[in-house]
Each structure stands twice: as C-alpha cells, then as structure tokens.
Design a protein around this motif. Structure first.
Motif, PDB file in Angstrom:
ATOM      1  N   ARG A 187      21.419  -5.560  -5.256  1.00  0.00           N
ATOM      2  CA  ARG A 187      21.098  -6.222  -4.001  1.00  0.00           C
ATOM      3  C   ARG A 187      21.717  -5.443  -2.850  1.00  0.00           C
ATOM      4  N   LEU A 188      20.935  -5.251  -1.788  1.00  0.00           N
ATOM      5  CA  LEU A 188      21.384  -4.525  -0.613  1.00  0.00           C
ATOM      6  C   LEU A 188      21.447  -5.472   0.582  1.00  0.00           C
ATOM      7  N   PRO A 189      22.113  -5.074   1.648  1.00  0.00           N
ATOM      8  CA  PRO A 189      22.022  -5.861   2.886  1.00  0.00           C
ATOM      9  C   PRO A 189      20.593  -5.858   3.429  1.00  0.00           C
ATOM     10  N   PHE A 190      20.354  -6.695   4.420  1.00  0.00           N
ATOM     11  CA  PHE A 190      19.076  -6.768   5.142  1.00  0.00           C
ATOM     12  C   PHE A 190      17.931  -7.292   4.274  1.00  0.00           C
ATOM     13  N   GLY A 191      18.245  -8.105   3.264  1.00  0.00           N
ATOM     14  CA  GLY A 191      17.195  -8.708   2.457  1.00  0.00           C
ATOM     15  C   GLY A 191      16.444  -7.729   1.578  1.00  0.00           C
ATOM     16  N   LEU A 192      17.140  -6.734   1.049  1.00  0.00           N
ATOM     17  CA  LEU A 192      16.503  -5.690   0.249  1.00  0.00           C
ATOM     18  C   LEU A 192      17.106  -5.629  -1.151  1.00  0.00           C
ATOM     19  N   TYR A 193      16.350  -5.021  -2.052  1.00  0.00           N
ATOM     20  CA  TYR A 193      16.839  -4.682  -3.387  1.00  0.00           C
ATOM     21  C   TYR A 193      16.501  -3.226  -3.657  1.00  0.00           C
ATOM     22  N   LEU A 194      17.382  -2.557  -4.397  1.00  0.00           N
ATOM     23  CA  LEU A 194      17.145  -1.177  -4.812  1.00  0.00           C
ATOM     24  C   LEU A 194      17.120  -1.136  -6.332  1.00  0.00           C
ATOM     25  N   ALA A 221       6.028 -12.237  -4.483  1.00  0.00           N
ATOM     26  CA  ALA A 221       6.598 -11.129  -5.251  1.00  0.00           C
ATOM     27  C   ALA A 221       7.276 -10.184  -4.269  1.00  0.00           C
ATOM     28  N   PRO A 222       8.207  -9.367  -4.735  1.00  0.00           N
ATOM     29  CA  PRO A 222       8.835  -8.396  -3.832  1.00  0.00           C
ATOM     30  C   PRO A 222       7.788  -7.478  -3.201  1.00  0.00           C
ATOM     31  N   LYS A 223       8.002  -7.116  -1.949  1.00  0.00           N
ATOM     32  CA  LYS A 223       7.116  -6.161  -1.287  1.00  0.00           C
ATOM     33  C   LYS A 223       7.635  -4.747  -1.530  1.00  0.00           C
ATOM     34  N   PRO A 224       6.793  -3.866  -2.053  1.00  0.00           N
ATOM     35  CA  PRO A 224       7.242  -2.488  -2.277  1.00  0.00           C
ATOM     36  C   PRO A 224       7.317  -1.737  -0.951  1.00  0.00           C
ATOM     37  N   LEU A 225       8.468  -1.171  -0.648  1.00  0.00           N
ATOM     38  CA  LEU A 225       8.665  -0.504   0.633  1.00  0.00           C
ATOM     39  C   LEU A 225       8.698   1.015   0.510  1.00  0.00           C
ATOM     40  N   MET A 238      12.604  -2.360  -2.382  1.00  0.00           N
ATOM     41  CA  MET A 238      11.708  -3.512  -2.265  1.00  0.00           C
ATOM     42  C   MET A 238      12.416  -4.635  -1.522  1.00  0.00           C
ATOM     43  N   THR A 239      11.639  -5.615  -1.093  1.00  0.00           N
ATOM     44  CA  THR A 239      12.230  -6.774  -0.434  1.00  0.00           C
ATOM     45  C   THR A 239      12.756  -7.754  -1.478  1.00  0.00           C
ATOM     46  N   ARG A 240      13.640  -8.605  -1.031  1.00  0.00           N
ATOM     47  CA  ARG A 240      14.199  -9.637  -1.898  1.00  0.00           C
ATOM     48  C   ARG A 240      13.347 -10.902  -1.790  1.00  0.00           C
ATOM     49  N   VAL A 241      13.106 -11.551  -2.919  1.00  0.00           N
ATOM     50  CA  VAL A 241      12.466 -12.862  -2.906  1.00  0.00           C
ATOM     51  C   VAL A 241      13.531 -13.899  -3.256  1.00  0.00           C
ATOM     52  N   ARG A 361       9.842 -25.249  -6.487  1.00  0.00           N
ATOM     53  CA  ARG A 361       8.600 -24.510  -6.660  1.00  0.00           C
ATOM     54  C   ARG A 361       8.904 -23.064  -7.042  1.00  0.00           C
ATOM     55  N   VAL A 362       7.891 -22.368  -7.520  1.00  0.00           N
ATOM     56  CA  VAL A 362       8.022 -20.939  -7.803  1.00  0.00           C
ATOM     57  C   VAL A 362       8.138 -20.195  -6.476  1.00  0.00           C
ATOM     58  N   THR A 363       9.160 -19.372  -6.349  1.00  0.00           N
ATOM     59  CA  THR A 363       9.349 -18.595  -5.123  1.00  0.00           C
ATOM     60  C   THR A 363       9.237 -17.095  -5.367  1.00  0.00           C
ATOM     61  N   GLY A 364       9.074 -16.692  -6.616  1.00  0.00           N
ATOM     62  CA  GLY A 364       8.933 -15.262  -6.862  1.00  0.00           C
ATOM     63  C   GLY A 364       8.652 -14.940  -8.319  1.00  0.00           C
ATOM     64  N   LEU A 365       7.827 -13.930  -8.539  1.00  0.00           N
ATOM     65  CA  LEU A 365       7.645 -13.318  -9.853  1.00  0.00           C
ATOM     66  C   LEU A 365       8.126 -11.877  -9.728  1.00  0.00           C
ATOM     67  N   VAL A 366       9.017 -11.460 -10.603  1.00  0.00           N
ATOM     68  CA  VAL A 366       9.644 -10.142 -10.480  1.00  0.00           C
ATOM     69  C   VAL A 366       9.459  -9.346 -11.769  1.00  0.00           C
ATOM     70  N   ASP A 367       9.895  -8.085 -11.721  1.00  0.00           N
ATOM     71  CA  ASP A 367       9.842  -7.150 -12.857  1.00  0.00           C
ATOM     72  C   ASP A 367       8.405  -6.892 -13.312  1.00  0.00           C
TER      73      ASP A 367
END
Length: 425
Positions: A187-194, A221-225, A238-241, A361-367
C-alpha cells in the motif's frame, strides 16, 4: 460451563487458582496494558481470531505480552491466562455479532451494544460509511484533472517513474503495516497500491484485464495506472479499492447482507462474461481459450501455473486436465473469467445505500493476474477449489451466486475427482 470451553483438565487447573489466588505471584495475576489493548481483549479482538472488519491485536510481536523478559527481571503474566482468554475470544466475537445482526436473540440477557441503536452504524457518527456511488460535478472534474496529470506523468522515462514508485513503497511501509512480507503488493500513500511481479507476462495480463473490466463493466476493481514491465521485477501501479476480504467478514454479516452480496456478484459475473475478444481476435484468431491478450493461460490450477495454450477449442484445453474425455469437459461457451474468485479476492465494506440506510456490499474484486477466456464453468469450480479452506457458508454463497448463470455440478464433480487425483496441487 468452563468445561465446555476448556475441557476437564484445563478447567480443574484454572479453578485451583481461582479458589486459592494467593498461590499465584501478584505480578502474574495483574498486568498493565494500554487502554486500546484492554478494549480489544474485552471484545475478543486478539490474533488469530479474525471475525469482522477490525484488526485484532497481536499478542506475539515486538512488544509481546508473552515475550522473554528474563534479562530485565520483569515478571510476565502466566501464559495459560492468555490461553484462557484465547479460548473465549471467538465466542466473545460471536456475541458481539449477535448484538449487531440479531439483537432479539440476546434480549433480556445482555445489553444491546451502542453500535446497534437506531440510527447508528458500526462506524459511528464520526466515521460515516462511504457512499456507494458518487456522481457530483466536482468528482467528474477531479477525475479529468487526475487523468491529465497521469498522462503527463507517463511521459517521463520509465526509470524515473520506477525510482519514484520504489520511494513511495518505502514510505508506504513506514506508514502502513505489512501483514505478510512475502506478499508482492504494498500500500502506498495517495490511495495507491504497488504490485511487483517476477513475471512480466502475468503483469501485462492483469493490467490489460483491469483495463477491459473498466472499459466494459461497472465492476469495482483497481484502476490500472502504470506498468513498467521487467523480466524479473515488473512494477504495476494501481488505485486502491476500499473494503476487507470476505473471508474476514463472512461470519460477521447477516443472511440478508450475504444475499445482497450474492446478487451483486451474480450481476458482476454476468457483466464479465459479456466482455468481447475482439481486441485480439484479428491478430490471433486461434486463441479461443487464452489470457486476456490472446496469449498462454497461466492458472495455478493448471500445471502449477506454467504457461499453457492458447487453445483453439475446449477439447484442446481439456487435454491439459484430467478426465479430458468426460462429457462435462465439453460443450461450454467460452467467456471472460476472473479465474481466481475466492473470499480473499472479494472485498466488502459497509456502505451508504441509495435509500439512505447502510449495508454491507461488494466494494472490490482484486487479483486479476490469471484472468482470461475460459469455459463458462471455470469461475464456479475455481471458486470452490480447495474447498476445505472455506466455510460451508461461503460455499453456499458461491452456489447462490452461480444459480442464475448455469448448473455446473457435473463439471464440479469432475474437477473434484481431478483434485483428489492430484491435479492442480
């Protein structure tokens, strides 16, 4: 009553101290902990009891309650008293859950928790649940500005971007706890994941899968950046969900909440199946069963994740599996598939519903790294792969999710026989 939790021998040991407390040294009978730790103990929030969205406290770590303080001369609490509490923690958590989802069961026996009073939620007034959707003009303008900034950022050399991501990774490890150092995501700052992967093909596939999901569906789902491919250390930004894994919360939710989650997942899978193959069909018309780019499939269920295919039809694909000539191995539609749907990769959270109330509720599908085009039964059988790991409640949820999508019990039977024979292990 104690015997039901402890067993006769442990119960008798405990009662011997309770009847004669003077035989226990003072410092082993009383010890000081932080107020937050005391509250966690009182609610059963102690690792390894994972029931609900809140993080349990660690009793074994840098400042462990049971650590070795022999050199300092500090006496510690008797480990058996911590063990006593551990045996009760799960029951304490379920009592709190009953207060939340079925207070009538405890009426007249235990006070109703303040978090369940009318008009309040688990988060409380200071931490309202996030809204399910947001379509304000300000949000739209912020999105445009973010996209413009991202496009500008992507013009920089990949080496400079990679250096920035590694710096953010170190910063993120200082801010956010790392539950498992072996995980290749931070997990990164600014709502991101690496995510850093040692396989460039799988990183490319996940990036493309998420791009297609956002292009064709409303699935959260995470947005690919950004993706910086490398043969041994690809970097995927990617963004964090929001949310916590379903496996943590499945016992925390009411039947009605699980029904709503099942309906969501059914809708999301129907949308997923409608994603076309046209983006690579002209370049590789023989890739009927493939990853999202028309290349080889990579699924840990098949030959330990080694690349196989692509395949021109289901019969060729089934040759990679046991019992390839079984009737349940043919005659299926080939559809876009997540290919790793399980309660670790389904995120849920308490949200504000359109009517103003709150619910889970479902808030994200990952991987999505193994996503691709597979026979229509693949997500169902993969969701039940190694079913011994999952609870009966989760397995029933999976059956409800797929009830409207098709009957795949014959396929599941063949897959189970394959797993029992060692396939996919």
């Amino acid at each position: 009553m104690l015997g039901a939790f402890f067993g006769p021998a442990y119960r008798d040991w405990w009662l011997s101290y309770a009847r004669n407390p003077k035989q226990l040294p003072l410092y082993q009978n009383h010890w000081l902990v932080r107020e937050s730790a005391a509250r966690a103990f009182a609610r059963g929030l102690v690792n390894p009891v994972f029931i609900g969205p809140e993080e349990p406290i660690e009793i074994d770590g840098p400042y462990a309650l049971l650590g070795d303080h022999s050199r300092t001369g500090i006496m510690t609490v008797d480990a058996r008293f911590i063990g006593t509490h551990a045996r009760l923690s799960r029951s304490m958590r379920f009592v709190e859950i009953a207060r939340r989802i079925a207070p009538e069961i405890l009426a007249g026996q235990l006070p109703v928790s303040p978090m369940n009073r009318a008009g309040e939620t688990r988060r409380g007034a200071e931490h309202p649940a996030p809204a399910l959707t947001s379509t304000s003009p300000l949000t739209y303008l912020a999105g445009l500005a973010t996209r413009a900034l991202l496009l500008t950022w992507l013009l920089l050399p990949s080496r400079a971007r990679a250096a920035a991501y590694r710096t953010l990774k170190r910063l993120g490890e200082m801010i956010y706890p790392v539950p498992d150092p072996t995980l290749q995501v931070r997990r990164l700052p600014f709502g991101l994941y690496l995510k850093y992967a040692n396989d460039a093909d799988m990183a490319n596939n996940e990036f493309n899968a998420l791009r297609l999901v956002h292009q064709y569906t409303s699935i959260p789902a995470p947005k690919p950046l950004d993706l910086i491919p490398h043969h041994s250390n690809s970097l995927f930004l990617m963004t964090r969900v929001p949310g916590v894994p379903l496996w943590r919360c499945q016992d925390y939710l009411s039947d009605a909440e699980l029904d709503a989650i099942a309906a969501q997942l059914t809708d999301y899978l129907a949308q997923l199946r409608a994603i076309p193959r046209k983006h690579f069909q002209n370049a590789n018309p023989d890739a009927v069963i493939s990853n999202t780019l028309g290349g080889p499939c990579r699924d840990h269920r098949i030959r330990s994740g080694d690349p196989v295919g692509p395949f021109r039809d289901e019969a060729a694909f089934s040759r990679c599996l046991r019992f390839p000539d079984d009737p349940a191995r043919r005659g299926h539609e080939i559809v876009f598939t997540h290919a790793d749907l399980n309660p670790r990769n389904i995120l849920v959270d308490e949200v504000v519903l359109p009517g103003g109330g709150t619910g889970w509720r479902v808030t994200g599908l990952v991987d999505w790294e193994t996503a691709g085009y597979y026979p229509e039964y693949w997500d169902y059988t993969k969701a039940l792969f190694e079913g011994f790991r999952w609870t009966a409640r989760y397995r029933a949820l999976v059956k409800r999710v797929f009830a409207e999508l098709g009957d795949y019990e014959r396929e599941l039977d063949v897959e189970r026989r394959s797993w029992e024979s060692g396939d996919g292990v």
